[in-house]
Enzyme design. Structure first.
Site, PDB file in Angstrom:
ATOM      1  N   ASP A   1       0.846  -1.190   0.000  1.00 17.44           N
ATOM      2  CA  ASP A   1       0.000   0.000   0.000  1.00 17.44           C
ATOM      3  C   ASP A   1       0.883   1.243   0.000  1.00 17.44           C
ATOM      4  O   ASP A   1       1.732   1.404   0.874  1.00 17.44           O
ATOM      5  CB  ASP A   1      -0.881  -0.046   1.264  1.00 17.44           C
ATOM      6  CG  ASP A   1      -1.827   1.141   1.358  1.00 17.44           C
ATOM      7  OD1 ASP A   1      -1.956   1.894   0.370  1.00 17.44           O
ATOM      8  OD2 ASP A   1      -2.431   1.311   2.438  1.00 17.44           O
TER       9      ASP A   1
ATOM     10  N   ASP B   1      -3.243   2.317  -5.842  1.00 22.05           N
ATOM     11  CA  ASP B   1      -2.086   2.375  -4.942  1.00 22.05           C
ATOM     12  C   ASP B   1      -2.010   1.188  -3.975  1.00 22.05           C
ATOM     13  O   ASP B   1      -1.286   1.240  -2.993  1.00 22.05           O
ATOM     14  CB  ASP B   1      -2.093   3.690  -4.157  1.00 22.05           C
ATOM     15  CG  ASP B   1      -3.169   3.711  -3.083  1.00 22.05           C
ATOM     16  OD1 ASP B   1      -4.265   3.214  -3.354  1.00 22.05           O
ATOM     17  OD2 ASP B   1      -2.902   4.208  -1.979  1.00 22.05           O
ATOM     18  N   GLU B   2      -2.760   0.148  -4.257  1.00 23.23           N
ATOM     19  CA  GLU B   2      -2.740  -1.019  -3.379  1.00 23.23           C
ATOM     20  C   GLU B   2      -2.785  -2.299  -4.201  1.00 23.23           C
ATOM     21  O   GLU B   2      -3.560  -2.397  -5.147  1.00 23.23           O
ATOM     22  CB  GLU B   2      -4.011  -1.036  -2.509  1.00 23.23           C
ATOM     23  CG  GLU B   2      -3.917  -0.328  -1.198  1.00 23.23           C
ATOM     24  CD  GLU B   2      -5.223  -0.451  -0.434  1.00 23.23           C
ATOM     25  OE1 GLU B   2      -5.571  -1.555  -0.010  1.00 23.23           O
ATOM     26  OE2 GLU B   2      -5.901   0.589  -0.305  1.00 23.23           O
TER      27      GLU B   2
END
Ligand SMILES: [Mg+2]
Length: 419
Positions: free
Chosen positions: A12, A114-115
């Site tokens: 993350d 973003d993960e």
């Protein structure tokens, strides 16, 4: 039964939009690090509807929250720096992250920009202990890409994600099943994945304030009041997660193709059929080996005058058995062939997705399962005893190779280095 043998990492990016902008600024020589001053990424301020999409730590300390209006944010901090979002940059940064992560496992399950999750199972022999590997990955991302990440490690996706939330930023954390009691249960119940603004007050009314309270609550009551969502979060509180890892995201290539120039003129349909079947054998095996299935099949033929014609068909379901691909390829052939002598055949399979969710619409379910089994068996035999150990009867005495075309290593840029 819980599957404890898996090692799943959750990666993350810490305040992604802000970090990526900061990394970009750094690269283009802007000295000021927006992470160290009160700053936000926010939509159009002039339109007055802009909201805070991401905030720096100093902005957070001033009480600025993600999702609030820029006007409100500005009231909390007069000299707040508002940076407009740059989605192109985010996409680039996200791709760079995935590319780096693929060095550690071909299996990446992208959760958001973003993960993502990384299946590290079996990678220990290449990269060592998962915790050490995670630190290595984290440091490489920091030094090579210029931003920090949190990495959570566990045996399933839920716990890996929860592990990543334990401490921020720039941290590696584990949360294995045996750690759930100590690390997860003391946390406020709203920290549990899927316990949102709606669920929290309902749980609070039942006297449930921590994740431990939820785990030790009366399942029947949770089930009655919160229905399926209750059952889900109750199981999450125990660290139980049976969601499957989405291997879809791991497609090392966009398509797989194979062509063959025939040393003689093909003038009859029977011979053409054999050549097409042969191409289907090799091409479909390549996608099966990569655990993918295709949604588009294209067939091309070239005649003596080098005139090329091709057709493609998109199918509703994804397939990867030789027989099913062959059936469609043959229909395509009948569409495009005008009877002139053929010198070259090519077959391409594209729109590749994970083979886990194969649902054939061409054959009935039982037939499909049978085909998958047959193809698996044939692939295994050929792997062990060579390509010609199993040959379809149709090729006997035909003078044609049952397996046309070769493997191109460049089609497997990731696999060749890791597997
Ligand atoms: Mg993030």
């Amino acid at each position: 039964m819980e599957n404890n043998s898996k090692i799943i990492m959750h990666i993350d990016v810490n305040s992604a939009f802000l970090s990526w902008q900061a990394a970009y600024n750094d690269q283009v020589g802007i000295d000021k690090d927006i992470r160290n001053i009160p700053s936000v990424i926010g939509g159009n301020e002039e339109k007055r509807h802009g909201i805070v999409l991401a905030k720096s730590l100093p902005a957070k300390r001033l009480g600025i929250q993600t999702g609030e209006s820029l006007m409100d944010a500005r009231m909390k901090c007069k000299n707040l720096l508002v940076v407009p979002p740059n989605y192109d940059l985010y996409v680039k940064a996200s791709k760079a992250l995935i590319t780096l992560l693929k060095e550690y496992s071909p299996y990446i399950d992208i959760f958001s920009i973003d993960e993502c999750f990384l299946d590290f199972t079996g990678m220990e022999e290449h990269f060592g202990d998962p915790i050490k590997a995670a630190h290595k990955i984290k440091e490489r991302i920091k030094s090579e890409l210029g931003f920090t990440v949190n990495i959570g490690i566990s045996s399933n996706k839920l716990l890996a994600k929860q592990a990543g939330e334990l401490q921020k930023p720039d941290k590696v954390n584990t949360l294995f099943l045996e750690e759930v009691k100590n690390k997860l249960w003391p946390l406020p119940v709203e920290e549990l994945f899927m316990v949102g603004r709606k669920t929290k007050p309902k749980l609070n009314r039942l006297g449930i304030y921590t994740i431990g309270d939820l785990a030790n609550s009366d399942f029947k009551i949770i089930d009655t009041i919160l229905k399926s969502h209750g059952r889900l979060v109750y199981n999450y509180a125990w660290g139980r997660d049976d969601s499957t890892f989405n291997y879809n995201n791991y497609i090392p290539f966009k398509s797989v193709g194979n062509g063959s120039t025939i040393p003689f003129d093909v003038e009859d349909r029977e011979t053409a059929k054999k050549i097409i079947l042969s191409l289907c054998e090799t091409t479909s095996r390549r996608i099966r080996r990569s655990n993918v299935a295709c949604g588009v099949i294209s067939l091309g033929i070239r005649n003596l005058d080098l005139f090329y014609r091709s057709h493609q068909r998109k199918i509703l379901s994804s397939i990867n058995s030789t027989e099913e691909i062959y059936q469609i390829a043959l229909e395509l052939f009948d569409d495009i062939w005008d009877g002139t002598p053929i010198r070259k055949f090519s077959l391409r399979l594209s729109q590749l997705t994970s083979s886990e969710k194969i649902q054939s619409s061409l054959f009935d379910k039982e037939e499909s399962i049978k085909l998958i089994k047959i193809n698996e068996t044939i692939d295994t035999i050929r792997e062990r005893f060579g390509d010609y150990s199993v040959t379809r009867a149709t090729f006997l005495h035909s003078g044609l190779k049952p397996m046309l075309g070769g493997f191109a290593a460049e089609d497997y840029p990731v696999m060749s280095s890791i597997l």
